[in-house]
Design a protein around this motif. Structure first.
Motif, PDB file in Angstrom:
ATOM      1  N   GLY C 233       0.819  -1.209   0.000  1.00 42.79           N
ATOM      2  CA  GLY C 233       0.000   0.000   0.000  1.00 42.79           C
ATOM      3  C   GLY C 233       0.853   1.258   0.000  1.00 42.79           C
ATOM      4  O   GLY C 233       0.594   2.205  -0.753  1.00 42.79           O
ATOM      5  N   LEU C 244      -5.464   0.705  -3.250  1.00 41.81           N
ATOM      6  CA  LEU C 244      -5.449  -0.288  -2.176  1.00 41.81           C
ATOM      7  C   LEU C 244      -5.884   0.346  -0.860  1.00 41.81           C
ATOM      8  O   LEU C 244      -6.611  -0.240  -0.064  1.00 41.81           O
ATOM      9  CB  LEU C 244      -4.038  -0.894  -2.046  1.00 41.81           C
ATOM     10  CG  LEU C 244      -3.911  -2.040  -1.044  1.00 41.81           C
ATOM     11  CD1 LEU C 244      -4.821  -3.193  -1.392  1.00 41.81           C
ATOM     12  CD2 LEU C 244      -2.474  -2.516  -0.934  1.00 41.81           C
ATOM     13  N   LYS C 245      -5.431   1.562  -0.631  1.00 41.83           N
ATOM     14  CA  LYS C 245      -5.766   2.274   0.597  1.00 41.83           C
ATOM     15  C   LYS C 245      -7.280   2.494   0.721  1.00 41.83           C
ATOM     16  O   LYS C 245      -7.843   2.366   1.812  1.00 41.83           O
ATOM     17  CB  LYS C 245      -5.026   3.622   0.614  1.00 41.83           C
ATOM     18  CG  LYS C 245      -5.092   4.305   1.956  1.00 41.83           C
ATOM     19  CD  LYS C 245      -4.183   5.517   2.001  1.00 41.83           C
ATOM     20  CE  LYS C 245      -4.432   6.252   3.308  1.00 41.83           C
ATOM     21  NZ  LYS C 245      -3.368   7.154   3.667  1.00 41.83           N
ATOM     22  N   ILE C 248      -9.170  -1.064   1.255  1.00 43.64           N
ATOM     23  CA  ILE C 248      -9.107  -1.725   2.556  1.00 43.64           C
ATOM     24  C   ILE C 248     -10.114  -1.135   3.538  1.00 43.64           C
ATOM     25  O   ILE C 248     -10.465  -1.750   4.535  1.00 43.64           O
ATOM     26  CB  ILE C 248      -7.663  -1.673   3.116  1.00 43.64           C
ATOM     27  CG1 ILE C 248      -7.491  -2.774   4.172  1.00 43.64           C
ATOM     28  CG2 ILE C 248      -7.320  -0.339   3.700  1.00 43.64           C
ATOM     29  CD1 ILE C 248      -6.068  -3.043   4.507  1.00 43.64           C
TER      30      ILE C 248
ATOM     31  N   THR D 115      -8.106  -2.645  10.352  1.00 44.43           N
ATOM     32  CA  THR D 115      -8.077  -2.206   8.953  1.00 44.43           C
ATOM     33  C   THR D 115      -7.828  -0.697   8.842  1.00 44.43           C
ATOM     34  O   THR D 115      -7.035  -0.267   8.005  1.00 44.43           O
ATOM     35  CB  THR D 115      -9.373  -2.585   8.213  1.00 44.43           C
ATOM     36  OG1 THR D 115     -10.487  -2.097   8.954  1.00 44.43           O
ATOM     37  CG2 THR D 115      -9.501  -4.076   8.066  1.00 44.43           C
ATOM     38  N   ALA D 119      -4.608   0.880   6.946  1.00 48.54           N
ATOM     39  CA  ALA D 119      -4.787   1.840   5.847  1.00 48.54           C
ATOM     40  C   ALA D 119      -4.021   3.133   6.136  1.00 48.54           C
ATOM     41  O   ALA D 119      -3.393   3.706   5.242  1.00 48.54           O
ATOM     42  CB  ALA D 119      -6.274   2.139   5.656  1.00 48.54           C
ATOM     43  N   THR D 121      -1.351   3.501   7.664  1.00 51.53           N
ATOM     44  CA  THR D 121       0.102   3.317   7.541  1.00 51.53           C
ATOM     45  C   THR D 121       0.543   3.311   6.074  1.00 51.53           C
ATOM     46  O   THR D 121       1.727   3.410   5.777  1.00 51.53           O
ATOM     47  CB  THR D 121       0.518   2.007   8.237  1.00 51.53           C
ATOM     48  OG1 THR D 121      -0.153   1.939   9.484  1.00 51.53           O
ATOM     49  CG2 THR D 121       2.014   1.953   8.486  1.00 51.53           C
ATOM     50  N   MET D 122      -0.415   3.191   5.168  1.00 53.05           N
ATOM     51  CA  MET D 122      -0.062   3.261   3.738  1.00 53.05           C
ATOM     52  C   MET D 122       0.167   4.721   3.380  1.00 53.05           C
ATOM     53  O   MET D 122      -0.701   5.396   2.835  1.00 53.05           O
ATOM     54  CB  MET D 122      -1.197   2.682   2.897  1.00 53.05           C
ATOM     55  CG  MET D 122      -1.456   1.226   3.189  1.00 53.05           C
ATOM     56  SD  MET D 122      -2.864   0.641   2.245  1.00 53.05           S
ATOM     57  CE  MET D 122      -2.897  -1.082   2.692  1.00 53.05           C
ATOM     58  N   MET D 123       1.347   5.217   3.742  1.00 56.54           N
ATOM     59  CA  MET D 123       1.632   6.634   3.536  1.00 56.54           C
ATOM     60  C   MET D 123       2.709   6.806   2.484  1.00 56.54           C
ATOM     61  O   MET D 123       3.523   5.904   2.273  1.00 56.54           O
ATOM     62  CB  MET D 123       2.082   7.241   4.866  1.00 56.54           C
ATOM     63  CG  MET D 123       3.028   6.341   5.647  1.00 56.54           C
ATOM     64  SD  MET D 123       3.628   7.058   7.166  1.00 56.54           S
ATOM     65  CE  MET D 123       2.181   7.373   8.094  1.00 56.54           C
TER      66      MET D 123
END
Lengths: 208, 276, 250, 202
Positions: C233, C244-245, C248, D115, D119, D121-123
């Motif tokens: 991600g 993807l972000k 989820i 979740t 999410a 943490t997807m930075m």
């Protein structure tokens, strides 16, 4: 009878939980209504549970008094205080004048002070525990000191201190706590699942 | 002599701490208080509310944490009342109802435009904690029948306007316990979450603020003092911040003393071993 | 399916799947291995030193309500009790919840029977204190000058009281909890700790059962999946792709 | 007699009694500690009673919501826990309580704490801060993978442990703030409400 004693509680646990989990994921109006009803029931039963602790405490302290143990006078203090709060609380409700007085001048100060004593413990803990015994302890200590530096006086003589503290808080601390959160949430999910499915039933109480 | 630094009777430390805590309370120094971005952003989130918006105001702490939470409650109570929002107060922690009574009476006496039942309601205690919050989410109107004072809710006009938790714009929670209110309340679509908590619980909530799950977040006496400054209502938190500064300085000093003693002692022990 | 819970449901289903699969596999193979936990060794060290000094060790679960942490604590208590039985060292247990008393007695008795030392068991060392647990615990630690101090369970502010009281006698301290607000204090004050889920894994290591093993595996697999998702991600987001972000959170 | 003045003196007596432990354990402290146990239980039970009245008893008896008799009975059955012989009667009520709570906690935790956190943490890894944040989160999450014993993984887990130690240290530092506040609160009571001193100053 055996069914009522050991199986029924597991069936009730699972049934109640199943409805709530199912309506959370799937849109079934009748189950939603039932789940709302179950949650309302939970709140009511939980209110009864608040008084459950009394049984054990009365038994413990009554035992000490009747055996005339040296601590009997303290046990009497517990039971008398409990009796006064209960009597007034039930007689004039928690909205009454006398009850509010008891709450404000007995319960409030002892509860607040009992927590305030941790002030002393944290002082000695900081003095004793933050010794650089190994690299983990060093990291722990440095991070704690950087956070403590952000308050008041330091920001005058050391204007960079609050900025460093903010960084320690926003980046490594939040990141580290996120992992702890994820780990803890996974345990919570696992434990809840085992309770729901009856694989764990310690909470139901031992004995027959 | 220096070795003894690692082994001071802690009661001396206690005495020093007490003296340095009392002094600034009696003779305020008025040290400056920097305002953090976190406090500013949290202030802005509540400031963005419009008059007439509907807000849940959760008061969830017992007397054990009064010192940190009550100043926050007052400052935020001021701010919400200044914004002119409609408030529904509630409490889910044993012992918290007393603070709900106090902030209700405070707002009613300080802000004449607030009239009980019309734009402010205080709900009674509910047991069950997380399940109770879920019950609010599932069926708010079904859960409560009377208010905090024991009066029937269906006689209050504001209550009759509300259909359920989905009507609310923001949930402002003042809690001494971490996350059990957030899991249920985050299930209400469109409900913004705002949290004030104790400094010791702040790290638990920090990841949830970073992720954007909450729009505002302050903590501790410092958070209360900053908020008092932002709403321009200086109170007890600002006055107590000098003691905070003193206390922190002393504790850092103790840590250093302890370490000096420890290192000296360890070196001495290492030398003694070497001689053998 | 309700809106916004699809991925949650997949996570839940994955958890349940791995839980049953690895539990069943353990039933067949009887094999489970996890990394070494330093805190288990420290517990043995503490009891060993207590034996040398002729002093008892102290155990408490904290004051939190009964939850799964107690179940892990029982397994660790049994480990400590059997070491105490082996070395003939006393262990004093302070308890706040009444329902935990019979379970504790049972666990300790079992450990002593297995070591063949039932005749050396001091039954009066399991002490129920109810709401006065904290001052009673501090008093016990001071009077007995314990050489080891263990606290595993749902800990609240009593953790720092216990640590400070036992530190005066230089006790070796091992604690564990899942309560994030207490982890900092036990990390600073103890010689070794169980961080959250570590105590469940340690319990599974000491006494594996399909349920315990399944739980550890399920959490492990999900943790790895999460880290994998984070990496993919983050790389996608860095490249400007947020699909993807957003997915989820669906 | 039950006015604010006697109340303040009583509160001061109780407050100082608890603080006296810091010098030495003594009978005054013990007395207050035992009063605390009684008062805390009394408050819990009174609030429980009040809540049952507000949420269930009055709606059931006065507004005809008869379905609420079910939880009233289940709740009353809980008290069979006080008897060894009839303890089993309480089990179904307990099961209901724990089952509903477990269900809401489980479903809530997956969304809010798993979740949503993954999410977040997807930075974008385009700044030092983001990279540090990301690496610590991922490494510390790996720390909780217990069955993985490969050699390559152990430095990652170590890094994760350091990350958590920073978090714990910072929390400790923050908690110092909390504890000083709680103590200051009691001091403000003793100095200003009891002794009626007024802050002077420069």
């Amino acid at each position: 009878m055996q069914f009522v004693k050991s199986k029924l509680p597991v069936v009730v646990t699972f049934g109640a939980a199943f409805i709530i989990v199912a309506q959370y994921y799937f849109n079934i109006p009748a189950w939603k209504t039932l789940a709302a009803e179950f949650l309302r029931w939970n709140v009511i039963i939980a209110a009864f549970a608040l008084a459950l602790g009394i049984g054990g405490i009365v038994k413990l302290h009554w035992g000490r008094i009747s055996r005339r143990q040296p601590t009997a006078v303290y046990s009497a203090a517990t039971l008398i205080t409990l009796a006064i709060f209960l009597f007034v609380g039930l007689y004039e409700t928690t909205r009454g004048k006398t009850y509010t007085w008891l709450y404000d001048f007995i319960y409030n100060p002892v509860a607040a002070t009992s927590y305030a004593t941790t002030f002393f413990f944290i002082t000695s803990a900081a003095y004793r525990a933050f010794r650089i015994k190994n690299s983990y302890a060093a990291v722990l200590m440095i991070s704690a000191i950087l956070m403590m530096l952000q308050v008041g006086v330091f920001s005058v003589y050391l204007p960079v201190a609050p900025k460093i503290a903010a960084w320690v808080w926003n980046i490594p601390t939040t990141a580290g706590m996120r992992a702890v959160t994820i780990g803890a949430a996974l345990s919570v999910v696992g434990n809840a699942f085992r309770v729901i499915t009856g694989l764990e039933r310690g909470h139901l109480g031992g004995g027959e | 002599m220096i070795k003894k630094l690692s082994d001071i009777d802690v009661r001396w430390l206690y005495l020093i701490m007490v003296i340095f805590a009392i002094y600034p309370l009696l003779r305020p120094i008025g040290l400056p208080l920097p305002i953090t971005d976190r406090a500013r952003n949290s202030f802005a989130a509540i400031d963005a509310l419009r008059p007439g918006d509907l807000v849940f105001f959760g008061i969830d702490y017992s007397p054990t944490q009064e010192a940190e939470m009550w100043p926050q409650t007052l400052a935020i109570g001021h701010h919400l009342a200044q914004r002119g929002v409609k408030m529904v107060m509630l409490n889910m922690i044993e012992g918290a109802y007393r603070y709900e009574e106090r902030i209700r009476d405070f707002i009613l006496s300080e802000y004449p435009n607030y009239q009980y039942g019309v734009n402010i309601i205080a709900l009674p205690f509910t047991a069950g904690r997380e399940a109770a919050f879920n019950s609010i989410v599932a069926d708010l109107k079904g859960l409560y029948q009377v208010d905090l004072a024991g009066a029937a809710l269906n006689t209050l006009p504001l209550w009759n306007e509300i259909t359920g938790a989905g009507d609310f714009d923001m949930y402002v929670e003042l809690a001494d316990a971490p996350d059990w209110w957030l899991r249920p309340m985050s299930q209400v679509p469109g409900l913004k979450l705002w949290n004030g908590t104790v400094a010791s619980g702040a790290s638990t909530m920090a990841p949830l603020y970073q992720s954007g799950q909450m729009v505002g977040f302050i903590y501790g006496m410092a958070g209360a003092a900053e908020y008092e400054a932002l709403v321009k209502k200086p109170g007890s938190a600002a006055a107590a911040m000098d003691t905070q500064s003193m206390g922190h300085a002393l504790i850092i000093l103790f840590v250093i003393l302890g370490n000096i003693g420890y290192i000296v002692q360890r070196n001495a022990e290492a030398k003694a071993k070497g001689r053998k | 399916m309700n809106a916004g819970v699809t991925v949650s449901f997949i996570v839940f289903a994955l958890f349940v799947g791995v839980f049953y699969y690895s539990g069943a596999r353990f039933k067949q193979t009887g094999k489970f291995s996890a990394r070494k936990f330093e805190a288990l060794g420290k517990m043995e060290e503490a009891i060993g030193r207590a034996t040398e000094m002729g002093k008892p060790v102290h155990w408490s679960y904290g004051m939190g309500a009964f939850d799964a942490q107690y179940l892990a604590a029982f397994v660790l208590l049994e480990y400590a009790a059997s070491l105490c039985a082996k070395y003939d060292t006393r262990m004093i247990v302070s308890i706040a919840l009444p329902e935990v008393v019979p379970m504790t007695e049972e666990v300790i008795r079992k450990a002593y029977i297995e070591q063949g030392k039932l005749d050396t068991l001091h039954t009066e060392d399991v002490r129920f204190w109810g709401g006065s647990h904290n001052p009673a615990m501090i008093g016990t630690i001071s009077r007995e000058q314990v050489a080891g101090n263990f606290m595993i369970g749902s800990l609240f502010h009593e953790s720092i009281l216990s640590i400070e009281a036992a530190a005066r006698y230089n006790a070796i301290q091992v604690m564990g909890t899942q309560n994030t607000h207490q982890l900092p204090f036990i990390a600073a004050g103890c010689d070794a700790i169980f961080i959250g889920a570590e105590m469940f894994a340690a319990a599974a290591q000491l006494e594996p059962t399909p349920v315990r093993v399944g739980s550890v595996w399920a959490a492990d697999v999900l943790n790895v999946v999460f880290v994998g998702l984070m990496i993919i991600g983050a790389l996608l987001v860095t490249a400007g792709n947020t699909s993807l972000k957003t997915l989820i959170l669906k | 007699m039950l006015n604010a003045t006697t109340g303040t003196w009583l509160a001061a007596f109780l407050t100082l009694g608890l603080f006296s432990w810091m010098y030495k354990e003594n009978p005054w402290f013990r007395l207050v500690e035992h009063i605390y146990v009684g008062a805390a239980l009394g408050v819990l039970a009174s609030q429980g009673y009040q809540s049952v009245m507000d949420i269930a008893w009055k709606p059931a008896t006065q507004q005809g919501k008869t379905l609420l008799y079910v939880p009233l009975i289940l709740g009353a059955l809980l008290f069979s826990r006080w008897s060894k012989k009839y303890m089993w009667v309480s089990r179904s009520s307990m099961g209901f309580l724990v089952g509903t709570l477990s269900a809401v906690v489980m479903t809530g935790a997956i969304k809010a704490q798993l979740t949503a956190q993954v999410a977040a943490t997807m930075m974008p890894l385009n700044s030092a801060n983001n990279i540090i944040f990301f690496v610590i989160t991922a490494a510390a999450t790996m720390y909780f993978v217990f069955t993985l014993q490969a050699k390559w993984a152990s430095p990652i887990m170590d890094l994760g442990k350091y990350g958590m130690m920073i978090a714990f240290g910072a929390t400790f530092g923050n908690t110092v703030m909390s504890r000083i506040s709680l103590f200051t609160g009691r001091l403000q009571f003793l100095l200003f409400q009891w002794l009626k001193l007024t802050p002077g100053g420069s």
